[in-house]
Motif scaffolding. Structure first.
Motif, short mmCIF file in Angstrom:
data_model
loop_
_atom_site.label_atom_id
_atom_site.label_comp_id
_atom_site.label_asym_id
_atom_site.label_seq_id
_atom_site.Cartn_x
_atom_site.Cartn_y
_atom_site.Cartn_z
N LYS A 183 20.64 20.75 53.61
CA LYS A 183 19.21 21.05 53.65
C LYS A 183 19.03 22.44 54.23
CE LYS A 183 14.72 19.19 54.96
NZ LYS A 183 13.98 18.09 55.63
N ALA A 184 18.33 23.28 53.49
CA ALA A 184 18.22 24.70 53.86
C ALA A 184 17.17 24.92 54.95
CB ALA A 184 17.88 25.54 52.64
N LYS A 185 17.53 25.70 55.94
CA LYS A 185 16.58 26.20 56.92
C LYS A 185 16.15 27.62 56.55
CE LYS A 185 19.35 25.50 60.43
NZ LYS A 185 19.87 25.47 61.81
N ASP A 186 17.08 28.36 55.92
CA ASP A 186 16.81 29.74 55.56
C ASP A 186 17.87 30.18 54.55
OD1 ASP A 186 15.60 32.21 55.47
OD2 ASP A 186 15.99 32.72 57.56
N TRP A 187 17.57 31.32 53.90
CA TRP A 187 18.52 31.95 52.99
C TRP A 187 18.67 33.40 53.43
CZ3 TRP A 187 20.59 28.54 49.57
CH2 TRP A 187 19.86 27.37 49.31
N ILE A 188 19.88 33.83 53.66
CA ILE A 188 20.13 35.18 54.17
C ILE A 188 20.83 36.01 53.10
CG2 ILE A 188 21.09 36.51 56.07
CD1 ILE A 188 19.08 34.32 56.90
N GLU A 189 20.23 37.11 52.74
CA GLU A 189 20.79 37.97 51.70
C GLU A 189 21.83 38.92 52.28
OE1 GLU A 189 21.38 39.33 47.81
OE2 GLU A 189 20.27 37.58 48.57
N LYS A 190 23.07 38.78 51.84
CA LYS A 190 24.19 39.67 52.17
C LYS A 190 24.30 39.95 53.67
CE LYS A 190 24.05 41.79 47.59
NZ LYS A 190 23.91 43.02 46.79
N PRO A 191 24.49 38.91 54.47
CA PRO A 191 24.64 39.14 55.92
C PRO A 191 26.02 39.71 56.24
CG PRO A 191 25.05 36.85 55.41
CD PRO A 191 24.62 37.49 54.12
N SER A 192 26.14 40.35 57.37
CA SER A 192 27.46 40.77 57.84
C SER A 192 28.25 39.52 58.23
CB SER A 192 27.32 41.69 59.06
OG SER A 192 26.70 41.01 60.14
N PRO A 193 29.57 39.57 58.18
CA PRO A 193 30.37 38.38 58.52
C PRO A 193 30.04 37.81 59.90
CG PRO A 193 31.74 40.01 57.44
CD PRO A 193 30.41 40.67 57.66
N GLU A 194 29.76 38.68 60.86
CA GLU A 194 29.47 38.19 62.21
C GLU A 194 28.08 37.56 62.32
OE1 GLU A 194 29.04 42.76 62.14
OE2 GLU A 194 30.45 41.22 61.42
N ASP A 195 27.17 37.88 61.41
CA ASP A 195 25.82 37.33 61.47
C ASP A 195 25.58 36.18 60.48
OD1 ASP A 195 25.07 39.15 63.43
OD2 ASP A 195 24.43 40.66 61.96
N ALA A 196 26.55 35.91 59.64
CA ALA A 196 26.36 34.90 58.59
C ALA A 196 26.29 33.50 59.19
CB ALA A 196 27.50 34.97 57.59
N PRO A 197 25.29 32.70 58.81
CA PRO A 197 25.17 31.33 59.34
C PRO A 197 26.17 30.36 58.71
CG PRO A 197 23.43 31.77 57.76
CD PRO A 197 24.16 33.06 57.94
N SER A 198 26.79 30.75 57.59
CA SER A 198 27.79 29.91 56.93
C SER A 198 28.56 30.80 55.96
CB SER A 198 27.13 28.76 56.16
OG SER A 198 26.49 29.23 54.97
N ASN A 199 29.49 30.20 55.26
CA ASN A 199 30.17 30.93 54.18
C ASN A 199 29.91 30.26 52.84
OD1 ASN A 199 31.77 28.64 54.71
ND2 ASN A 199 33.63 29.65 53.96
N LEU A 200 28.74 29.64 52.71
CA LEU A 200 28.32 29.00 51.46
C LEU A 200 27.34 29.91 50.74
CD1 LEU A 200 27.84 25.34 52.72
CD2 LEU A 200 29.79 26.29 51.45
N ALA A 201 27.76 30.40 49.59
CA ALA A 201 27.01 31.42 48.86
C ALA A 201 26.27 30.84 47.66
CB ALA A 201 27.96 32.52 48.39
N VAL A 202 25.11 31.39 47.39
CA VAL A 202 24.35 31.01 46.20
C VAL A 202 25.16 31.37 44.96
CG1 VAL A 202 22.23 31.42 44.91
CG2 VAL A 202 22.16 31.35 47.40
N ALA A 203 25.28 30.40 44.02
CA ALA A 203 26.23 30.56 42.91
C ALA A 203 25.56 30.51 41.54
CB ALA A 203 27.31 29.48 43.00
N SER A 204 24.46 31.23 41.38
CA SER A 204 23.87 31.58 40.07
C SER A 204 23.30 30.41 39.27
CB SER A 204 24.88 32.34 39.22
OG SER A 204 25.91 31.50 38.75
N ARG A 205 23.10 29.26 39.92
CA ARG A 205 22.43 28.13 39.27
C ARG A 205 21.40 27.57 40.25
NH1 ARG A 205 24.99 30.31 35.91
NH2 ARG A 205 26.37 29.40 34.31
N TYR A 206 20.19 27.32 39.76
CA TYR A 206 19.10 26.91 40.63
C TYR A 206 18.24 25.86 39.91
CZ TYR A 206 19.85 31.89 41.99
OH TYR A 206 20.37 33.12 42.32
N ILE A 207 17.60 24.99 40.68
CA ILE A 207 16.47 24.21 40.20
C ILE A 207 15.31 24.47 41.15
CG2 ILE A 207 15.48 21.91 39.91
CD1 ILE A 207 18.18 20.93 38.97
N PHE A 208 14.16 24.81 40.56
CA PHE A 208 12.98 25.06 41.38
C PHE A 208 11.83 24.17 40.93
CE2 PHE A 208 14.89 29.38 42.00
CZ PHE A 208 15.04 29.29 43.38
#
Length: 289
Positions: A183-208
């Protein structure tokens, strides 16, 4: 059941110049099949029947690829090449495919806005037209649809990336609700490795859900003076539930030359017609390096 998909395919493809000077990057082949046809086939295998493609200048070849080709079909029929004829005809029968033009390149968010009236207040899938994903668990789009049907909320495909590479992607800040769903709390665009909340990246497929359109309309231009989809996703996560699905598989990055070549080799190895020959050649070639 979600039946509509949007495929943005309006970008210039500058990293593949001069090949993309007169040919859309989405039409570059993986073996003998354009990338965008692979994307459409994934959507169709997931139950999608209605597809809107967002195209721009120089993309007419995409329209022609998914249309009938009577002269070519007649030629194949005269040669009695019925196998190829069936293959060519099947392309135009994959789904109901429509096109709309993005006249100015104002970002992915702007491209998605062009689909508002076609979507007609329904939940819908987005598949980026220049990216392939494969999973051992079936089409990734179908997996997203299954998650949507369970939670009735927007959901995004996620892939695990090396921590040192998070600054190349949009990254989820979220909490696990199952082994593979977050469950998403936020989406971070291109964070630095030290600031990244995870290493799970958006992978070009979405449902909105259709609320994304109101959010995109209120999103000011961001990086490169473009409307960024991630900015609207951040707003959505603050007002309603959003989820991410870490799929078991791989995203094929064909946006650069090395990724494109690797993808062709991997797909060739799995091709029933040439796979074994490629294996023999690769072993011989590598052995002589």
């Amino acid at each position: 059941m979600i039946k509509k998909a949007v495929i943005p395919a309006a970008g210039y493809g500058t990293r593949f110049l001069p090949a993309t000077k007169s040919q859309p990057k989405e039409m570059i082949p993986i073996i003998d099949t354009p990338v965008i046809q692979h994307v459409v086939e994934e959507a169709v295998e997931s139950g999608i029947t209605d597809i809107l493609m967002i195209i721009g200048k120089g993309k007419r070849a995409i329209e022609e690829h998914f249309d009938r080709s009577p002269i070519l079909e007649e030629s194949l029929l005269k040669k009695q090449d019925l196998k190829t004829l069936d293959k060519i005809r099947s392309i135009s029968n994959l789904a109901n495919i429509h096109f709309v033009w993005q006249k100015e390149m104002n970002g992915l968010g702007d491209a998605i806005l062009h689909a508002r009236y076609h979507v007609n207040n329904e939940p819908f899938v987005i598949l980026l037209g220049d990216t392939l994903v494969k999973s051992e668990d079936g089409p990734v789009t179908k997996q997203l649809i299954d998650v949507y049907e369970k939670y009735q909320s927007s959901v995004v495909a996620l892939e695990e990336v090396k921590p040192e590479l998070v600054n190349r992607y949009g990254i989820i800040d979220g909490e696990a609700v199952t082994e593979n769903v977050f469950k998403a709390k936020d989406w971070i665009e291109k964070p630095s490795p030290e600031d990244a909340p995870s290493n799970l990246a958006v992978a070009s497929r979405y449902i909105f859900t259709p609320e994304i359109f109101d959010l995109l309309e209120k999103t000011p231009p961001g990086k490169n003076n473009e409307i960024q989809l991630t900015d609207a996703m951040r707003k959505m996560a603050k007002t309603q539930a959003m989820y991410g699905l870490k799929f078991n598989g791989k995203r094929y990055d064909i946006g650069n030359k090395m990724g494109f070549l690797k993808t062709n080799i991997e797909f060739a190895l799995e091709d029933p017609e040439i796979g074994e020959s490629i294996k023999v050649w690769l072993k011989d070639f590598v052995g002589n390096l």
